[in-house]
Design a protein around this motif. Sequence first.
Motif, PDB file in Angstrom:
ATOM      1  N   ASN A  86      10.733   7.360 -19.731  1.00 18.99           N
ATOM      2  CA  ASN A  86       9.818   7.737 -20.811  1.00 18.99           C
ATOM      3  C   ASN A  86      10.055   9.186 -21.225  1.00 18.99           C
ATOM      4  OD1 ASN A  86       8.334   5.229 -20.581  1.00 18.99           O
ATOM      5  ND2 ASN A  86       7.523   6.084 -18.672  1.00 18.99           N
ATOM      6  N   ASP A  87      10.023   9.432 -22.521  1.00 14.68           N
ATOM      7  CA  ASP A  87      10.165  10.786 -23.038  1.00 14.68           C
ATOM      8  C   ASP A  87       8.911  11.588 -22.669  1.00 14.68           C
ATOM      9  OD1 ASP A  87      10.365  13.094 -24.471  1.00 14.68           O
ATOM     10  OD2 ASP A  87      11.171  12.130 -26.271  1.00 14.68           O
ATOM     11  N   ILE A  88       9.087  12.675 -21.932  1.00 12.04           N
ATOM     12  CA  ILE A  88       7.915  13.412 -21.432  1.00 12.04           C
ATOM     13  C   ILE A  88       7.107  14.046 -22.561  1.00 12.04           C
ATOM     14  CG2 ILE A  88       8.882  13.862 -19.143  1.00 12.04           C
ATOM     15  CD1 ILE A  88       9.262  16.797 -20.097  1.00 12.04           C
ATOM     16  N   ALA A  89       7.726  14.261 -23.707  1.00 18.62           N
ATOM     17  CA  ALA A  89       6.995  14.870 -24.822  1.00 18.62           C
ATOM     18  C   ALA A  89       5.897  13.954 -25.322  1.00 18.62           C
ATOM     19  CB  ALA A  89       7.959  15.197 -25.954  1.00 18.62           C
ATOM     20  N   TYR A  90       6.045  12.632 -25.086  1.00 16.91           N
ATOM     21  CA  TYR A  90       5.051  11.679 -25.600  1.00 16.91           C
ATOM     22  C   TYR A  90       4.119  11.158 -24.517  1.00 16.91           C
ATOM     23  CZ  TYR A  90       7.920  11.986 -29.698  1.00 16.91           C
ATOM     24  OH  TYR A  90       8.595  12.471 -30.774  1.00 16.91           O
ATOM     25  N   LEU A  91       4.196  11.726 -23.302  1.00 17.64           N
ATOM     26  CA  LEU A  91       3.289  11.274 -22.247  1.00 17.64           C
ATOM     27  C   LEU A  91       1.897  11.829 -22.520  1.00 17.64           C
ATOM     28  CD1 LEU A  91       5.442  11.769 -19.023  1.00 17.64           C
ATOM     29  CD2 LEU A  91       4.993   9.652 -20.245  1.00 17.64           C
ATOM     30  N   ARG A  92       0.879  10.982 -22.404  1.00 12.90           N
ATOM     31  CA  ARG A  92      -0.493  11.427 -22.620  1.00 12.90           C
ATOM     32  C   ARG A  92      -1.363  10.938 -21.464  1.00 12.90           C
ATOM     33  NH1 ARG A  92       1.736  14.050 -25.559  1.00 12.90           N
ATOM     34  NH2 ARG A  92       1.669  14.265 -27.827  1.00 12.90           N
ATOM     35  N   GLY A  93      -2.499  11.595 -21.314  1.00 14.60           N
ATOM     36  CA  GLY A  93      -3.527  11.126 -20.384  1.00 14.60           C
ATOM     37  C   GLY A  93      -3.013  10.958 -18.963  1.00 14.60           C
ATOM     38  N   ASN A  94      -3.289   9.801 -18.395  1.00 10.97           N
ATOM     39  CA  ASN A  94      -2.934   9.546 -17.008  1.00 10.97           C
ATOM     40  C   ASN A  94      -1.440   9.625 -16.764  1.00 10.97           C
ATOM     41  OD1 ASN A  94      -5.401   9.311 -15.848  1.00 10.97           O
ATOM     42  ND2 ASN A  94      -5.567   7.091 -16.199  1.00 10.97           N
ATOM     43  N   ALA A  95      -0.658   9.135 -17.734  1.00 12.94           N
ATOM     44  CA  ALA A  95       0.797   9.154 -17.570  1.00 12.94           C
ATOM     45  C   ALA A  95       1.287  10.586 -17.467  1.00 12.94           C
ATOM     46  CB  ALA A  95       1.460   8.448 -18.745  1.00 12.94           C
ATOM     47  N   ARG A  96       0.729  11.462 -18.306  1.00 14.14           N
ATOM     48  CA  ARG A  96       1.108  12.875 -18.278  1.00 14.14           C
ATOM     49  C   ARG A  96       0.698  13.510 -16.947  1.00 14.14           C
ATOM     50  NH1 ARG A  96       4.263  16.680 -21.134  1.00 14.14           N
ATOM     51  NH2 ARG A  96       3.748  18.606 -20.108  1.00 14.14           N
ATOM     52  N   ARG A  97      -0.525  13.195 -16.519  1.00 12.23           N
ATOM     53  CA  ARG A  97      -1.012  13.791 -15.279  1.00 12.23           C
ATOM     54  C   ARG A  97      -0.153  13.332 -14.105  1.00 12.23           C
ATOM     55  NH1 ARG A  97      -6.328  12.551 -15.678  1.00 12.23           N
ATOM     56  NH2 ARG A  97      -6.504  14.188 -17.230  1.00 12.23           N
ATOM     57  N   SER A  98       0.232  12.077 -14.153  1.00 12.87           N
ATOM     58  CA  SER A  98       1.042  11.543 -13.072  1.00 12.87           C
ATOM     59  C   SER A  98       2.416  12.226 -13.045  1.00 12.87           C
ATOM     60  CB  SER A  98       1.179  10.028 -13.245  1.00 12.87           C
ATOM     61  OG  SER A  98       2.364   9.579 -12.652  1.00 12.87           O
ATOM     62  N   TYR A  99       2.997  12.453 -14.235  1.00  8.81           N
ATOM     63  CA  TYR A  99       4.276  13.160 -14.298  1.00  8.81           C
ATOM     64  C   TYR A  99       4.116  14.586 -13.775  1.00  8.81           C
ATOM     65  CZ  TYR A  99       7.503  16.329 -16.693  1.00  8.81           C
ATOM     66  OH  TYR A  99       8.359  17.346 -16.990  1.00  8.81           O
ATOM     67  N   ASN A 100       3.043  15.259 -14.199  1.00 10.13           N
ATOM     68  CA  ASN A 100       2.800  16.626 -13.739  1.00 10.13           C
ATOM     69  C   ASN A 100       2.697  16.701 -12.217  1.00 10.13           C
ATOM     70  OD1 ASN A 100       2.798  17.669 -16.272  1.00 10.13           O
ATOM     71  ND2 ASN A 100       0.571  17.805 -16.470  1.00 10.13           N
ATOM     72  N   HIS A 131      -5.619  16.924  -8.428  1.00 11.56           N
ATOM     73  CA  HIS A 131      -4.908  15.654  -8.556  1.00 11.56           C
ATOM     74  C   HIS A 131      -5.554  14.538  -7.729  1.00 11.56           C
ATOM     75  CE1 HIS A 131      -1.641  16.896 -11.131  1.00 11.56           C
ATOM     76  NE2 HIS A 131      -1.563  18.019 -10.446  1.00 11.56           N
ATOM     77  N   ARG A 132      -6.750  14.784  -7.235  1.00  8.27           N
ATOM     78  CA  ARG A 132      -7.514  13.790  -6.456  1.00  8.27           C
ATOM     79  C   ARG A 132      -6.637  13.133  -5.392  1.00  8.27           C
ATOM     80  NH1 ARG A 132      -8.799  12.063 -11.756  1.00  8.27           N
ATOM     81  NH2 ARG A 132     -10.565  13.229 -12.574  1.00  8.27           N
ATOM     82  N   MET A 133      -5.980  13.969  -4.606  1.00  9.29           N
ATOM     83  CA  MET A 133      -5.071  13.445  -3.604  1.00  9.29           C
ATOM     84  C   MET A 133      -5.818  12.900  -2.391  1.00  9.29           C
ATOM     85  SD  MET A 133      -2.275  13.812  -5.055  1.00  9.29           S
ATOM     86  CE  MET A 133      -1.286  13.155  -3.746  1.00  9.29           C
ATOM     87  N   ARG A 134      -6.941  13.564  -2.060  1.00  9.03           N
ATOM     88  CA  ARG A 134      -7.675  13.187  -0.853  1.00  9.03           C
ATOM     89  C   ARG A 134      -9.166  13.318  -1.127  1.00  9.03           C
ATOM     90  NH1 ARG A 134      -3.296  12.155   0.653  1.00  9.03           N
ATOM     91  NH2 ARG A 134      -2.266  12.468   2.655  1.00  9.03           N
ATOM     92  N   PRO A 135     -10.003  12.476  -0.477  1.00  9.08           N
ATOM     93  CA  PRO A 135     -11.450  12.727  -0.549  1.00  9.08           C
ATOM     94  C   PRO A 135     -11.738  14.094   0.078  1.00  9.08           C
ATOM     95  CG  PRO A 135     -10.957  10.698   0.682  1.00  9.08           C
ATOM     96  CD  PRO A 135      -9.665  11.318   0.346  1.00  9.08           C
ATOM     97  N   ARG A 136     -12.796  14.707  -0.385  1.00 13.06           N
ATOM     98  CA  ARG A 136     -13.121  16.069   0.039  1.00 13.06           C
ATOM     99  C   ARG A 136     -13.100  16.242   1.559  1.00 13.06           C
ATOM    100  NH1 ARG A 136     -14.792  20.658  -2.341  1.00 13.06           N
ATOM    101  NH2 ARG A 136     -14.664  19.802  -4.411  1.00 13.06           N
TER     102      ARG A 136
END
Lengths: 347, 337
Positions: A86-100, A131-136
């Motif tokens: 996927n072209d990273i320039a067009y990633l939005r929302g969850n997809a963008r966050r996941s790439y980040n 990134h909500r990796m772990r519960p607090r």
Amino acid sequence: MMIPMNDTVISAEEVSKQFTLPQTMSRRLRGAPQLAVNALNGVNFTLKRGETLGIVGESGCGKSTLARVLVGLLDCTEGKVMFEGNDIAYLRGNARRSYNRRVQMIFQDPYSSLNPRMTVRQVLTEALHVHRMRPRAEIPGRIAELLDLVRLPDDAADRYPHEFSGGQRQRIGIARALAVEPDVLVADELVSALDVSVQAQVVNLLLQLQEKLHLTVVFVAHDLRLVRHISHRVAVMYLGSILEIGPTEALFSTPRQPYTRALLDAAPELDPTHRTTSVAARGELPSPINLPVGCPFNTRCPFAFDRCFVERPLLTERGPMHRAACHLTDFGLAPAAVPPMQTEAVS
Amino acid sequence: MSALPSQALTPALSVRDLTTTFVTSAGRVTAVDNVGFDVFPGEVLGLVGESGSGKSVTLRSIMRLIHAPGVVGGSVLWQGRDLVTMPERELRRIRGAEIAMIFQEPMTALNPVLPVGLQIEENLKAHTPLDRAGRTKRALELMDLVGIPEARRRLSDYPHQFSGGMRQRAMIAISLASNPKLLLADEPTTALDVTIQDQILKLILELKRELGMSVVFVTHDLGVVAATCDRMAVMYAGRIVETGEVASVFAKPRHAYTRGLLGSVPRSGAERTMLLSIDGTPPSLAAIPPGCPFNPRCSFATEVCRTVVPPLDEVSPARLAACHHHDRVAAAGSPVA
């Protein structure tokens, strides 16, 4: 370690990046076009899962800009960066966050890349929380795990960056990047600010972590010995272009581009018996504002001929996965067929 | 290049018991601790160490460029005269004339508001009897000598108009203006790219041969030492821990720190293997461990290393090492051989 040959994680397609310079009044009055620094000029490569790609070049060759484009810190002016198709320039929302999250960067300067007012615990908690990796409740346990992973003492968590040495700070940077469990690590001059003995510790750590966590690594550095040591494949950059890319061993033993050879010849070897008095490359890097027409290396290349000054060479196949951009397609093949490198002692 | 000249028996520069201390908020720290070495005519000596090892301070102490509250002790014999105790007026005739120095960061070492040509002429004015026309002519020759193209036009350029490599060349031109007998180079290529570093290193060696100078080369890069130096001295925590001929030290280090340093540099043929790193970090000068300063990081260390400071003794012909276990280190072999 085996490199899976088919699984592309990131690819760059004709990536260019220009930084426009402020327009001066006199140029505006003359109607002259706005000047721009051409940091990247049509960069192409693919990054396979699990491999380490080394990117080498001298200062101003665009290697740090490329690193920043890969992690999305800079947008490219032309071309595109593809992440898992996927072209990273067009990633939005969850997809963008996941790439980040999945593509992480470690910065060059361990002194300016950590917030001096945040303890190590705060730095890591922020990454884990955003990134909500772990519960607090599990965060303290994860922090202890991360510190252990990069071999920092347990009491490091509640200290501030200034209490650590350069090598330890770089470990904090690595721990921060690893906190979000990335697939790809982009390391920009990871160890160049460190002393040799500490450099070796961090390099060893990176090699071990890559093995353990199956990371894909882009290792940007100017030190050829280091890049050779750590990379499966190496890309040589000059004035915003990749001039040669190939498997480490092939590229270092038979460079197929005059600049690569000059770079290798210029790097001092750890062998006192191998000394030369000849200079590896004459001249200096041209300005990235006014790029040379044709091959970017033509101003310094001892082999340049007419064609090099009119036509820009493209990356073409030289061997298995080995590509070089040079009009002399047999350069480096038969040493007798090409003239010897310049032997002037002082340029 | 590697063989010493025949008059090697009388050193040009002889440093003995050089000790430099500074007063800091943490108390008095010893940056250079009883350092001694000789530089022979026509020789290139490499002074190697990591940051904070005292290599740059050693160089500056030789030239007495240490300001109060720094205190320099010991002796630096230059052609029979002691630079440490010499009156300032007399020292000024040697400093910049017989002994020249080039620095790591040419942008801060050059004066940004004076043209480069003028800065070269300044040194000629101070140390040669040349008149104005003669100085301009000599400045042009020097710019040519160090490989600055279009020297005539660039004489009136300012340092910011030069690239990093060209600034370093300009600085070398300034230091050569007075035909020095000894060049002290403090990491002259650290800030430069590898192809430019290569040009500058070759230039310094070429000029050394042409002008018959001795060179003391301070660097942290063992590759640079391998490529340029005849002999080397390794520094750690302000002390010299090993000295010897470059080829022989690389082939058989006799101090654990030298061995670790050599192993820390990635080399060809061992790709993607663990480097022989040294654990820990160099000590702060305010808290140098008792005994051998390297003992907390050393894999050869025993009880004696934690209590007794090892003296810098001759452990084999032309080789000095300050290590209680130099035999064991030598037996362990070189990581680069």
